[in-house]
Design an enzyme around this catalytic site. Sequence first.
Site, PDB file in Angstrom:
ATOM      1  N   SER A  13       0.796  -1.224   0.000  1.00 47.59           N
ATOM      2  CA  SER A  13       0.000   0.000   0.000  1.00 47.59           C
ATOM      3  C   SER A  13       0.827   1.271   0.000  1.00 47.59           C
ATOM      4  O   SER A  13       0.397   2.296  -0.524  1.00 47.59           O
ATOM      5  CB  SER A  13      -0.920   0.029   1.234  1.00 47.59           C
ATOM      6  OG  SER A  13      -1.756  -1.102   1.272  1.00 47.59           O
ATOM      7  N   ILE A  85       9.724 -11.259   1.311  1.00 54.66           N
ATOM      8  CA  ILE A  85      10.937 -10.617   1.819  1.00 54.66           C
ATOM      9  C   ILE A  85      10.620  -9.715   3.006  1.00 54.66           C
ATOM     10  O   ILE A  85      11.441  -9.563   3.922  1.00 54.66           O
ATOM     11  CB  ILE A  85      11.638  -9.816   0.690  1.00 54.66           C
ATOM     12  CG1 ILE A  85      12.998  -9.274   1.159  1.00 54.66           C
ATOM     13  CG2 ILE A  85      10.754  -8.691   0.185  1.00 54.66           C
ATOM     14  CD1 ILE A  85      14.013 -10.336   1.505  1.00 54.66           C
ATOM     15  N   ASP A  86       9.434  -9.126   3.033  1.00 51.02           N
ATOM     16  CA  ASP A  86       9.063  -8.287   4.164  1.00 51.02           C
ATOM     17  C   ASP A  86       8.932  -9.111   5.445  1.00 51.02           C
ATOM     18  O   ASP A  86       9.386  -8.699   6.522  1.00 51.02           O
ATOM     19  CB  ASP A  86       7.765  -7.515   3.879  1.00 51.02           C
ATOM     20  CG  ASP A  86       6.622  -8.422   3.416  1.00 51.02           C
ATOM     21  OD1 ASP A  86       6.878  -9.568   2.982  1.00 51.02           O
ATOM     22  OD2 ASP A  86       5.457  -7.967   3.469  1.00 51.02           O
TER      23      ASP A  86
END
Length: 241
Positions: A13, A85-86
């Site tokens: 977002s 990856i986050d």
Amino acid sequence: MIDVWTALVIGNSRLHWAEFSGDRLRKTWDTPHANQDQTEFLQNRELWIASVVPLQNQLWQAHPRAHFISLEQVPLKGMYPTFGIDRALALWGAIQTIGCPVLVIDAGTALTLTGASGDRLIGGAILPGLKLQFQSLNQGTAALPSSLFPLPSSLPPRWALTTEAAIASGILHTVVAGLHSFIHDWRQTYPTSAVVLTGGDSDRIHAYLQVLHPDLADSVKLNPHLAFSGIQAIRQNSRQD
């Protein structure tokens, strides 16, 4: 010479930014997804990027000192190819700052739970985040209205008497009950484990936990910067190689 560098997490977002001076986190901020005009402030600064939105990556390819972090750079065992990856960076950041075992609850666009013991991923779960759940009822139905997050002090009762309150009750009581169940199950196996909330809605969820399960909330840490701690650790490791 002062070592000033920037970390960027490209989320679903928004863009999440952090400015470091050496190993010290100086400030963080969020912006909408960028266009090329918004990158000028970086100038020739070193930029470390983790992205879950491939289309946004091309805006940063031309930056002369950009480093794109891949999953292979996170020294965590047991990760699968589609592991975000986050999530990896938040979990690695938690391991570096809090230790193991640890359960990370990331309250962003998606609400994820990810656990590790030692340097190994144990597993986790993914569900829509709070905003997505509220938006989906408004956008996916003909009659249900758009609803706002209630303040923790005005959390609706389970058995609500208006449509807006019923939506908030259904989403928030279910999410909090689900988190309570997951945390309880995790601590059955890892009773000494830390549990940490991160992400944009982490403070809101912690406040709801505080109202509904105060004893549990007191044992859950808040750290909105775990992903940046993970990036910092990856950068340090790369400079030692």
